[in-house]
Motif scaffolding. Structure first.
Motif, PDB file in Angstrom:
ATOM      1  N   ILE A   1       3.204 -14.925  -7.430  1.00 42.85           N
ATOM      2  CA  ILE A   1       2.004 -14.120  -7.657  1.00 42.85           C
ATOM      3  C   ILE A   1       2.238 -13.376  -8.967  1.00 42.85           C
ATOM      4  CG2 ILE A   1       0.466 -12.348  -6.763  1.00 42.85           C
ATOM      5  CD1 ILE A   1       1.668 -12.944  -3.964  1.00 42.85           C
ATOM      6  N   VAL A   2       1.527 -13.782  -9.993  1.00 47.03           N
ATOM      7  CA  VAL A   2       1.753 -13.226 -11.327  1.00 47.03           C
ATOM      8  C   VAL A   2       0.718 -12.151 -11.624  1.00 47.03           C
ATOM      9  CG1 VAL A   2       2.041 -13.755 -13.772  1.00 47.03           C
ATOM     10  CG2 VAL A   2       2.683 -15.453 -12.050  1.00 47.03           C
ATOM     11  N   ARG A   3      -0.508 -12.594 -11.820  1.00 41.84           N
ATOM     12  CA  ARG A   3      -1.594 -11.642 -12.131  1.00 41.84           C
ATOM     13  C   ARG A   3      -2.314 -11.181 -10.870  1.00 41.84           C
ATOM     14  NH1 ARG A   3      -3.120 -16.070 -16.126  1.00 41.84           N
ATOM     15  NH2 ARG A   3      -2.030 -15.540 -18.051  1.00 41.84           N
ATOM     16  N   GLY A   4      -2.405 -12.077  -9.904  1.00 40.54           N
ATOM     17  CA  GLY A   4      -3.125 -11.752  -8.676  1.00 40.54           C
ATOM     18  C   GLY A   4      -4.624 -11.900  -8.809  1.00 40.54           C
TER      19      GLY A   4
ATOM     20  N   PHE B   1       0.496  -8.412 -15.508  1.00 42.23           N
ATOM     21  CA  PHE B   1       1.286  -8.553 -14.287  1.00 42.23           C
ATOM     22  C   PHE B   1       0.866  -7.533 -13.240  1.00 42.23           C
ATOM     23  CE2 PHE B   1       4.772  -9.676 -17.524  1.00 42.23           C
ATOM     24  CZ  PHE B   1       4.255 -10.959 -17.661  1.00 42.23           C
ATOM     25  N   CYS B   2       0.550  -8.012 -12.042  1.00 42.04           N
ATOM     26  CA  CYS B   2       0.127  -7.079 -10.996  1.00 42.04           C
ATOM     27  C   CYS B   2       1.279  -6.174 -10.565  1.00 42.04           C
ATOM     28  CB  CYS B   2      -0.472  -7.832  -9.801  1.00 42.04           C
ATOM     29  SG  CYS B   2       0.597  -9.066  -9.039  1.00 42.04           S
ATOM     30  N   ALA B   3       2.534  -6.638 -10.701  1.00 44.07           N
ATOM     31  CA  ALA B   3       3.676  -5.784 -10.359  1.00 44.07           C
ATOM     32  C   ALA B   3       3.777  -4.614 -11.334  1.00 44.07           C
ATOM     33  CB  ALA B   3       4.963  -6.594 -10.363  1.00 44.07           C
ATOM     34  N   PHE B   4       3.573  -4.880 -12.614  1.00 42.72           N
ATOM     35  CA  PHE B   4       3.607  -3.805 -13.610  1.00 42.72           C
ATOM     36  C   PHE B   4       2.451  -2.843 -13.381  1.00 42.72           C
ATOM     37  CE2 PHE B   4       2.200  -2.139 -17.754  1.00 42.72           C
ATOM     38  CZ  PHE B   4       3.342  -1.443 -18.125  1.00 42.72           C
ATOM     39  N   ALA B   5       1.262  -3.381 -13.139  1.00 40.37           N
ATOM     40  CA  ALA B   5       0.103  -2.518 -12.883  1.00 40.37           C
ATOM     41  C   ALA B   5       0.338  -1.654 -11.648  1.00 40.37           C
ATOM     42  CB  ALA B   5      -1.154  -3.364 -12.705  1.00 40.37           C
ATOM     43  N   GLY B   6       0.963  -2.254 -10.606  1.00 38.68           N
ATOM     44  CA  GLY B   6       1.252  -1.508  -9.394  1.00 38.68           C
ATOM     45  C   GLY B   6       2.234  -0.374  -9.635  1.00 38.68           C
ATOM     46  N   ALA B   7       3.286  -0.639 -10.421  1.00 35.97           N
ATOM     47  CA  ALA B   7       4.279   0.397 -10.701  1.00 35.97           C
ATOM     48  C   ALA B   7       3.670   1.538 -11.514  1.00 35.97           C
ATOM     49  CB  ALA B   7       5.466  -0.216 -11.446  1.00 35.97           C
TER      50      ALA B   7
ATOM     51  N   VAL C   1      11.845  -0.465 -20.528  1.00 35.88           N
ATOM     52  CA  VAL C   1      10.710  -0.683 -19.621  1.00 35.88           C
ATOM     53  C   VAL C   1      11.192  -0.758 -18.169  1.00 35.88           C
ATOM     54  CG1 VAL C   1       8.754  -2.204 -19.113  1.00 35.88           C
ATOM     55  CG2 VAL C   1       9.468  -1.841 -21.474  1.00 35.88           C
ATOM     56  N   LYS C   2      12.464  -1.014 -17.965  1.00 40.07           N
ATOM     57  CA  LYS C   2      13.021  -1.003 -16.608  1.00 40.07           C
ATOM     58  C   LYS C   2      12.786   0.336 -15.915  1.00 40.07           C
ATOM     59  CE  LYS C   2      16.838  -4.292 -17.379  1.00 40.07           C
ATOM     60  NZ  LYS C   2      18.315  -4.469 -17.308  1.00 40.07           N
ATOM     61  N   GLU C   3      12.694   1.409 -16.716  1.00 35.46           N
ATOM     62  CA  GLU C   3      12.517   2.754 -16.150  1.00 35.46           C
ATOM     63  C   GLU C   3      11.186   2.895 -15.410  1.00 35.46           C
ATOM     64  OE1 GLU C   3      14.956   5.070 -16.326  1.00 35.46           O
ATOM     65  OE2 GLU C   3      16.138   3.486 -17.294  1.00 35.46           O
ATOM     66  N   ILE C   4      10.223   2.079 -15.742  1.00 30.32           N
ATOM     67  CA  ILE C   4       8.913   2.135 -15.078  1.00 30.32           C
ATOM     68  C   ILE C   4       9.048   1.830 -13.587  1.00 30.32           C
ATOM     69  CG2 ILE C   4       6.637   1.007 -14.942  1.00 30.32           C
ATOM     70  CD1 ILE C   4       6.882   2.823 -17.358  1.00 30.32           C
ATOM     71  N   TYR C   5       9.975   0.958 -13.241  1.00 30.73           N
ATOM     72  CA  TYR C   5      10.126   0.514 -11.850  1.00 30.73           C
ATOM     73  C   TYR C   5      11.170   1.318 -11.074  1.00 30.73           C
ATOM     74  CZ  TYR C   5       7.683  -3.592 -13.678  1.00 30.73           C
ATOM     75  OH  TYR C   5       6.766  -4.426 -14.262  1.00 30.73           O
ATOM     76  N   LYS C   6      12.039   2.021 -11.785  1.00 30.11           N
ATOM     77  CA  LYS C   6      13.204   2.634 -11.153  1.00 30.11           C
ATOM     78  C   LYS C   6      12.877   3.619 -10.030  1.00 30.11           C
ATOM     79  CE  LYS C   6      16.806   2.976 -13.696  1.00 30.11           C
ATOM     80  NZ  LYS C   6      17.805   3.380 -14.726  1.00 30.11           N
ATOM     81  N   PRO C   7      11.815   4.414 -10.103  1.00 30.87           N
ATOM     82  CA  PRO C   7      11.573   5.394  -9.035  1.00 30.87           C
ATOM     83  C   PRO C   7      11.156   4.796  -7.697  1.00 30.87           C
ATOM     84  CG  PRO C   7      10.447   6.016 -11.072  1.00 30.87           C
ATOM     85  CD  PRO C   7      10.888   4.606 -11.239  1.00 30.87           C
TER      86      PRO C   7
ATOM     87  N   GLU D   1       9.519  -2.656  -1.900  1.00 30.46           N
ATOM     88  CA  GLU D   1       8.501  -2.613  -0.852  1.00 30.46           C
ATOM     89  C   GLU D   1       7.344  -1.687  -1.247  1.00 30.46           C
ATOM     90  OE1 GLU D   1      11.767  -2.299  -0.385  1.00 30.46           O
ATOM     91  OE2 GLU D   1      12.092  -4.262   0.581  1.00 30.46           O
ATOM     92  N   GLN D   2       7.650  -0.579  -1.900  1.00 25.57           N
ATOM     93  CA  GLN D   2       6.589   0.329  -2.350  1.00 25.57           C
ATOM     94  C   GLN D   2       5.695  -0.351  -3.389  1.00 25.57           C
ATOM     95  OE1 GLN D   2       9.403   3.614  -3.339  1.00 25.57           O
ATOM     96  NE2 GLN D   2       7.885   4.951  -2.371  1.00 25.57           N
ATOM     97  N   VAL D   3       6.309  -1.088  -4.312  1.00 26.81           N
ATOM     98  CA  VAL D   3       5.516  -1.803  -5.314  1.00 26.81           C
ATOM     99  C   VAL D   3       4.667  -2.876  -4.653  1.00 26.81           C
ATOM    100  CG1 VAL D   3       5.614  -3.226  -7.400  1.00 26.81           C
ATOM    101  CG2 VAL D   3       7.210  -1.318  -7.125  1.00 26.81           C
TER     102      VAL D   3
END
Length: 633
Positions: free
Chosen positions: A464-467, A511-517, A552-558, A562-564
């Motif tokens: 699932i890339v863009r969704g 990317f939906c994962a980036f948008a979600g984060a 950019v890794k810092e965007i996901y770190k918090p 499962e939360q993403v």
């Protein structure tokens, strides 16, 4: 994959090691090589539909006779267009003197594409545009045969700016700012230098110019040319090349990012992007096909000598795992097993998500590429279920009866083909609302197999890339079956970072994962994280690529995976459907278990194998913040 992603190109190189008369006698046609080229390209058509091209070279053609031919197309069916164009060259002969078409000596002397060397290419455009000028093979022509160069490749360089500047510093005037032009002129420059070096050497030894040409062709050091050319290349690449006098090569990047395989016997040498197409075209076993080693080149000299030689020092192997998940042909033995294993490794988490309620769960997949992972997922669920059945039977003890055992054994997962991909729809409508309505009908569903508001529907996709297709089409379609809940499973982990080595995924905003984060950061009042990452990216924007860090890794770190995933499900769920929606992704650890030899996971982890990757991801983030809608390299 429900989201259509353009990806890396495909190449084919064929060298016939015998005279054309040999193939006429043994195989009934001197077109043996041309026919195999067509088959190998057709079997790799999944790798490129923006264009196709073929180059052919005749060895030892007399002076004044054409020895290089090329046919390219960027039409709707480029492979067919290319080979139709080639065969049209033969039609006039067939109409007037058909017997000559079966004469290999006459054919080589008079017909284009009657040669010993063939280079084919299938293009997906990730750099430049789709005009015919960007379709490979590309050529650098010269009156000296050993200075002619033909290239075709599956590559992306992250540092075209550096290579371009190097060419200018050498005194060249490149006609275009692309990685293809840069690579062609880069190799061409060092090919010229090698020619000149040999010319001086033989001139000093007293040979005539005519004698020197033959001696250069004999002694040309292809390995050295490639070694000197590729010193500054940062990216993923497999390139095939022909040199006008008859040498040929295929070269792979030192990380093994892009794939290449080859087969050689005493009749021919074949190189292709994928192993199974060689197996199919030549009817050979997988063990007979060799992988071109990272950092090496397969070099085929004019006299037929074949060697695999190290060109650049191999690095830690980072062959692309996304190749294995989706892009490569699933008919490859190892890839098939890996895709099944990706599905099998998901089975424990899926059973937990449905609370082991198999009676009220339907399992299916999104056609067509997720089918293999689906088989693996169901095998994994069946294995877990067998253990549960055994435990329940053992627990019966003295109360064991045939009726109770039969009841336990009857517990099986409900497997159905829910989504059916309809004929490919071409969207000629430009109005957005009308376009979305059309996209919503790409899939049909099988009605009557889901219990209304009772069943959970588990459906697996390979990634699932863009969704976009999930949100606009698939979830709405599945909701027509009235499930209580829809669980969408991805056999790939969350795609969080852009690619810069050949796959068209260079924009973070897609990317939906980036948008979600990003949305989670906003939800939790962590806007400062976004601002800090932007500041850090800007501060190193003009540093040498070797000094750049992937901030950019810092965007996901918090947040946890499962939360993403939960945020992605929230964002992808259309407002007008009734079912609950949950999204489950593969873990990176499981990806490595399933694909142990292919550790290139930068899409998911941000761990780029080359310094240029960090430069690209930071540029992509800057583009996102500044609203710049272009590729980051």
């Amino acid at each position: 994959m429900s989201d259509q992603i353009k990806h890396e190109c495909g190449i084919v190189l064929i060298r016939l090691l015998k005279p054309l008369s040999y193939y006429q006698e043994k195989y009934g046609t001197w077109r043996f090589g041309l026919n195999k080229l067509y088959l190998l390209m057709e079997k790799q058509h999944n790798r490129g539909q923006d264009g196709a091209g073929v180059a052919s070279l005749k060895i030892d053609q007399p002076a004044g006779k054409k020895y290089l031919s090329r046919q390219r197309s960027n039409e709707g069916n480029p492979i067919q267009e290319v080979f139709s164009g080639i065969h049209k060259r033969f039609d006039n002969v067939y109409d007037h003197q058909p017997e000559l078409l079966n004469d290999p000596i006459w054919a080589k002397e008079n017909l284009p594409f009657a040669g010993e060397l063939y280079l084919g290419h299938l293009r997906y455009g990730t750099f430049g545009n789709n005009s015919i000028d960007y379709v490979h093979p590309v050529m650098r022509e010269n009156n000296w045969r050993s200075r002619n160069l033909v290239l075709a490749g599956n590559f992306n360089l992250t540092n075209v700016d550096e290579i371009f500047k190097t060419l200018i510093d050498l005194g060249q005037h490149p006609k275009d700012y692309t990685d293809t032009e840069s690579m062609l002129e880069n190799v061409g420059h060092f090919l010229d230098e090698e020619n000149q070096l040999l010319f001086r050497q033989f001139k000093n030894e007293g040979y005539s110019n005519k004698e020197i040409s033959a001696l250069i062709e004999r002694d040309l050091d292809v390995r050295k040319v490639l070694e000197r050319s590729s010193r500054r290349w940062d990216g993923g690449y497999v390139i095939g090349g022909l040199i006008g006098h008859g040498d040929a090569f295929a070269m792979r990047d030192p990380w093994g990012i892009r794939p290449a395989s080859y087969y050689a016997n005493d009749e021919f040498v074949v190189v292709a992007s994928e192993r199974p197409v060689i197996q199919t075209a030549l009817n050979i076993r997988s063990t007979e096909v060799q992988e071109l080693k990272p950092g090496h080149a397969l070099i085929i000299k004019k006299d037929g000598r074949v060697s695999e030689e190290m060109v650049t020092v191999p690095q830690d192997r980072k062959s692309c795992s996304f190749e294995r998940i989706y892009f490569s042909r699933g008919s490859d033995r190892d890839i098939y097993k890996e895709r099944k294993e990706l599905g099998r490794l998901l089975s424990p988490v899926i059973l937990d998500k449905i609370d082991w309620d198999l009676e009220n769960t339907v399992f299916s997949y999104i056609p067509n590429t997720a089918e293999t992972a689906f088989y693996g997922m169901m095998e994994g669920i069946s294995e877990k279920l067998d253990k549960v059945k055994a435990e329940r039977i053992m627990a019966l003890g003295d109360d064991l009866t045939e009726e109770k055992v039969t009841e336990i054994l009857s517990l099986e997962p409900r497997i159905e083909k829910v989504a059916i991909k309809d004929v490919k729809m071409r969207t000629f409508i430009t109005d957005d609302s009308s376009r979305d309505d059309l996209v919503a009908h790409v899939y049909d569903v099988t009605y009557g197999i889901v219990k209304n508001q009772v069943d959970t529907l588990v459906i697996i996709d390979d990634s699932i890339v863009r969704g976009t297709t999930l949100k606009k089409s698939i979830l709405r379609i599945l909701d027509r079956l009235h499930p209580k809940k829809i669980i969408v499973v991805s056999s790939a982990p969350q795609i969080r970072f852009p690619d810069c080595y050949g796959i068209d995924m260079a924009r973070l905003k897609d990317f939906c994962a980036f948008a979600g984060a990003v949305e989670l950061l906003k939800d939790h009042g962590k806007h400062d994280v976004i601002e800090q990452v932007y500041k850090q990216c800007k501060e190193q924007q003009y540093l040498p690529k070797e000094e750049i860090v992937n901030y950019v890794k810092e965007i996901y770190k918090p947040f946890t995976d499962e939360q993403v995933s939960a945020k992605i499900a929230e964002m992808l769920k259309p407002d007008d459907i009734d079912a609950e929606v949950e999204v489950v992704y593969q873990t990176v650890d499981n990806l490595h278990k399933a694909c142990p030899k292919d550790q290139g996971d930068w899409y998911f982890t941000g761990n780029y194998p080359t310094p240029g990757g960090n430069k690209v991801v930071n540029t992509s983030f800057i583009n996102f913040i500044e609203g710049i809608n272009r590729r980051a390299y």
